[in-house]
Design a protein around this motif. Structure first.
Motif, PDB file in Angstrom:
ATOM      1  N   ALA A  90       0.550  -1.114   0.326  1.00  0.00           N
ATOM      2  CA  ALA A  90      -0.322  -0.208  -0.323  1.00  0.00           C
ATOM      3  C   ALA A  90       0.505   0.966   0.469  1.00  0.00           C
ATOM      4  CB  ALA A  90      -0.489   0.110   1.027  1.00  0.00           C
ATOM      5  N   GLN A  91       2.001   1.093   1.053  1.00  0.00           N
ATOM      6  CA  GLN A  91       2.827   2.286   0.811  1.00  0.00           C
ATOM      7  C   GLN A  91       3.378   2.803  -0.777  1.00  0.00           C
ATOM      8  OE1 GLN A  91       3.012   4.378   3.450  1.00  0.00           O
ATOM      9  NE2 GLN A  91       4.482   5.716   2.608  1.00  0.00           N
ATOM     10  N   ALA A  92       3.538   1.952  -1.673  1.00  0.00           N
ATOM     11  CA  ALA A  92       4.372   1.487  -2.412  1.00  0.00           C
ATOM     12  C   ALA A  92       3.293   2.137  -3.475  1.00  0.00           C
ATOM     13  CB  ALA A  92       4.918   0.312  -2.696  1.00  0.00           C
ATOM     14  N   ILE A  93       2.296   2.328  -3.184  1.00  0.00           N
ATOM     15  CA  ILE A  93       1.479   2.824  -4.749  1.00  0.00           C
ATOM     16  C   ILE A  93       0.771   4.088  -3.927  1.00  0.00           C
ATOM     17  CG2 ILE A  93      -1.286   2.363  -5.033  1.00  0.00           C
ATOM     18  CD1 ILE A  93      -1.257  -1.223  -4.363  1.00  0.00           C
ATOM     19  N   VAL A  94       1.197   4.759  -2.495  1.00  0.00           N
ATOM     20  CA  VAL A  94       0.660   5.917  -2.192  1.00  0.00           C
ATOM     21  C   VAL A  94       1.880   6.265  -3.057  1.00  0.00           C
ATOM     22  CG1 VAL A  94       0.632   7.102  -0.398  1.00  0.00           C
ATOM     23  CG2 VAL A  94      -0.822   5.555  -0.375  1.00  0.00           C
ATOM     24  N   GLU A  95       3.199   5.770  -2.967  1.00  0.00           N
ATOM     25  CA  GLU A  95       4.682   7.083  -3.305  1.00  0.00           C
ATOM     26  C   GLU A  95       4.284   7.345  -4.562  1.00  0.00           C
ATOM     27  OE1 GLU A  95       7.308   4.840  -1.888  1.00  0.00           O
ATOM     28  OE2 GLU A  95       7.111   4.972   0.513  1.00  0.00           O
ATOM     29  N   VAL A  97       2.010   6.704  -6.950  1.00  0.00           N
ATOM     30  CA  VAL A  97       0.671   7.962  -7.078  1.00  0.00           C
ATOM     31  C   VAL A  97       1.026   9.189  -6.503  1.00  0.00           C
ATOM     32  CG1 VAL A  97      -1.808   9.081  -6.155  1.00  0.00           C
ATOM     33  CG2 VAL A  97      -1.274   6.161  -6.626  1.00  0.00           C
ATOM     34  N   CYS A  98       1.447   9.374  -5.651  1.00  0.00           N
ATOM     35  CA  CYS A  98       2.242  10.846  -5.279  1.00  0.00           C
ATOM     36  C   CYS A  98       3.675  11.025  -6.090  1.00  0.00           C
ATOM     37  CB  CYS A  98       3.019  11.061  -3.849  1.00  0.00           C
ATOM     38  SG  CYS A  98       1.499  11.385  -2.374  1.00  0.00           S
ATOM     39  N   ASN A  99       4.312  10.480  -6.180  1.00  0.00           N
ATOM     40  CA  ASN A  99       4.962  10.987  -7.811  1.00  0.00           C
ATOM     41  C   ASN A  99       4.742  11.353  -9.241  1.00  0.00           C
ATOM     42  OD1 ASN A  99       7.412  10.700  -5.761  1.00  0.00           O
ATOM     43  ND2 ASN A  99       8.196   8.223  -5.573  1.00  0.00           N
ATOM     44  N   THR A 100       3.560  10.859  -8.847  1.00  0.00           N
ATOM     45  CA  THR A 100       3.051  11.313 -10.469  1.00  0.00           C
ATOM     46  C   THR A 100       2.120  12.558 -10.438  1.00  0.00           C
ATOM     47  OG1 THR A 100       2.173   9.052 -10.516  1.00  0.00           O
ATOM     48  CG2 THR A 100       1.067  10.393 -12.323  1.00  0.00           C
ATOM     49  N   ASP A 101       2.919  13.258 -11.659  1.00  0.00           N
ATOM     50  CA  ASP A 101       2.595  14.735 -11.923  1.00  0.00           C
ATOM     51  C   ASP A 101       0.577  14.396 -12.494  1.00  0.00           C
ATOM     52  OD1 ASP A 101       1.629  17.182 -12.611  1.00  0.00           O
ATOM     53  OD2 ASP A 101       3.143  17.477 -13.793  1.00  0.00           O
ATOM     54  N   LEU A 102      -0.189  14.213 -11.516  1.00  0.00           N
ATOM     55  CA  LEU A 102      -1.527  13.757 -11.784  1.00  0.00           C
ATOM     56  C   LEU A 102      -2.163  15.007 -12.846  1.00  0.00           C
ATOM     57  CD1 LEU A 102      -3.152  11.623  -9.536  1.00  0.00           C
ATOM     58  CD2 LEU A 102      -2.182  11.087 -11.485  1.00  0.00           C
ATOM     59  N   ALA A 103      -2.161  16.269 -11.530  1.00  0.00           N
ATOM     60  CA  ALA A 103      -2.602  17.347 -12.997  1.00  0.00           C
ATOM     61  C   ALA A 103      -2.136  17.872 -13.908  1.00  0.00           C
ATOM     62  CB  ALA A 103      -1.869  18.943 -12.384  1.00  0.00           C
ATOM     63  N   SER A 104      -0.831  17.593 -14.972  1.00  0.00           N
ATOM     64  CA  SER A 104      -0.549  17.462 -16.057  1.00  0.00           C
ATOM     65  C   SER A 104      -0.869  16.758 -16.703  1.00  0.00           C
ATOM     66  CB  SER A 104       0.833  17.736 -16.338  1.00  0.00           C
ATOM     67  OG  SER A 104       1.703  16.396 -15.411  1.00  0.00           O
ATOM     68  N   TYR A 105      -1.423  15.016 -16.373  1.00  0.00           N
ATOM     69  CA  TYR A 105      -2.019  14.528 -17.270  1.00  0.00           C
ATOM     70  C   TYR A 105      -3.428  14.773 -17.196  1.00  0.00           C
ATOM     71  CZ  TYR A 105      -4.200   9.718 -17.922  1.00  0.00           C
ATOM     72  OH  TYR A 105      -5.267   8.647 -18.108  1.00  0.00           O
ATOM     73  N   LEU A 106      -3.781  14.889 -16.215  1.00  0.00           N
ATOM     74  CA  LEU A 106      -5.536  15.416 -16.516  1.00  0.00           C
ATOM     75  C   LEU A 106      -6.060  17.014 -17.653  1.00  0.00           C
ATOM     76  CD1 LEU A 106      -6.788  15.759 -12.988  1.00  0.00           C
ATOM     77  CD2 LEU A 106      -7.615  13.631 -14.923  1.00  0.00           C
ATOM     78  N   VAL A 107      -4.880  17.717 -17.799  1.00  0.00           N
ATOM     79  CA  VAL A 107      -4.712  18.874 -18.439  1.00  0.00           C
ATOM     80  C   VAL A 107      -4.391  18.083 -19.835  1.00  0.00           C
ATOM     81  CG1 VAL A 107      -3.557  20.772 -19.102  1.00  0.00           C
ATOM     82  CG2 VAL A 107      -4.091  20.668 -16.725  1.00  0.00           C
ATOM     83  N   LEU A 108      -3.730  17.298 -19.795  1.00  0.00           N
ATOM     84  CA  LEU A 108      -3.520  16.585 -21.597  1.00  0.00           C
ATOM     85  C   LEU A 108      -4.823  15.756 -21.631  1.00  0.00           C
ATOM     86  CD1 LEU A 108       0.055  15.549 -20.712  1.00  0.00           C
ATOM     87  CD2 LEU A 108      -0.521  17.339 -21.957  1.00  0.00           C
ATOM     88  N   GLN A 109      -4.978  14.949 -20.900  1.00  0.00           N
ATOM     89  CA  GLN A 109      -6.547  14.619 -21.740  1.00  0.00           C
ATOM     90  C   GLN A 109      -7.866  15.710 -21.679  1.00  0.00           C
ATOM     91  OE1 GLN A 109      -7.130  11.195 -21.824  1.00  0.00           O
ATOM     92  NE2 GLN A 109      -4.655  10.879 -21.416  1.00  0.00           N
TER      93      GLN A 109
END
Length: 109
Positions: A90-95, A97-109
């Motif tokens: 669970a900690q590895a998954i959280v890390e 996700v936290c390291n992923t730039d979701l904001a830029s991913y969502l803007v590109l979509q």
């Protein structure tokens, strides 16, 4: 003299009819033999195809059973994971996700 000619013609005609009957009988025999042989070839081919399909079916059933047992074994492993192992996963998954730039991913979509 005429009766000799008539007898000769009738004899020739009788022989011709016998030749025709023999030829018809021979032709029927050839056709019957050919049909019998063709039927045997078809039966043999169907039997071979049926056996091949049966073997494929048995192999598919064996493969499905193996996949099912592997899946069930995987479920058993998941059920038996230790609490600390689950926490690390669970900690590895959280890390990640936290390291992923979701904001830029969502803007590109």
């Amino acid at each position: 003299m005429r009766s000799d000619i008539i007898n000769e013609v009738l004899t020739v005609e009788d022989r011709a009819q016998k030749i025709i009957r023999d030829a018809e009988r021979t032709a029927r025999d050839y056709l019957t033999d050919a049909q019998t042989e063709a039927n045997e070839i078809v039966r043999s081919s169907l039997k071979q195809e049926r056996e091949r399909c049966q073997a494929l079916l048995q192999q598919a059933e064996a493969d499905a059973a193996l996949q099912l047992s592997e899946f069930e074994a995987g479920l058993t492993r998941v059920e038996t994971l230790q609490e600390d192992t689950l926490d690390r996963i669970a900690q590895a998954i959280v890390e990640k996700v936290c390291n992923t730039d979701l904001a830029s991913y969502l803007v590109l979509q």
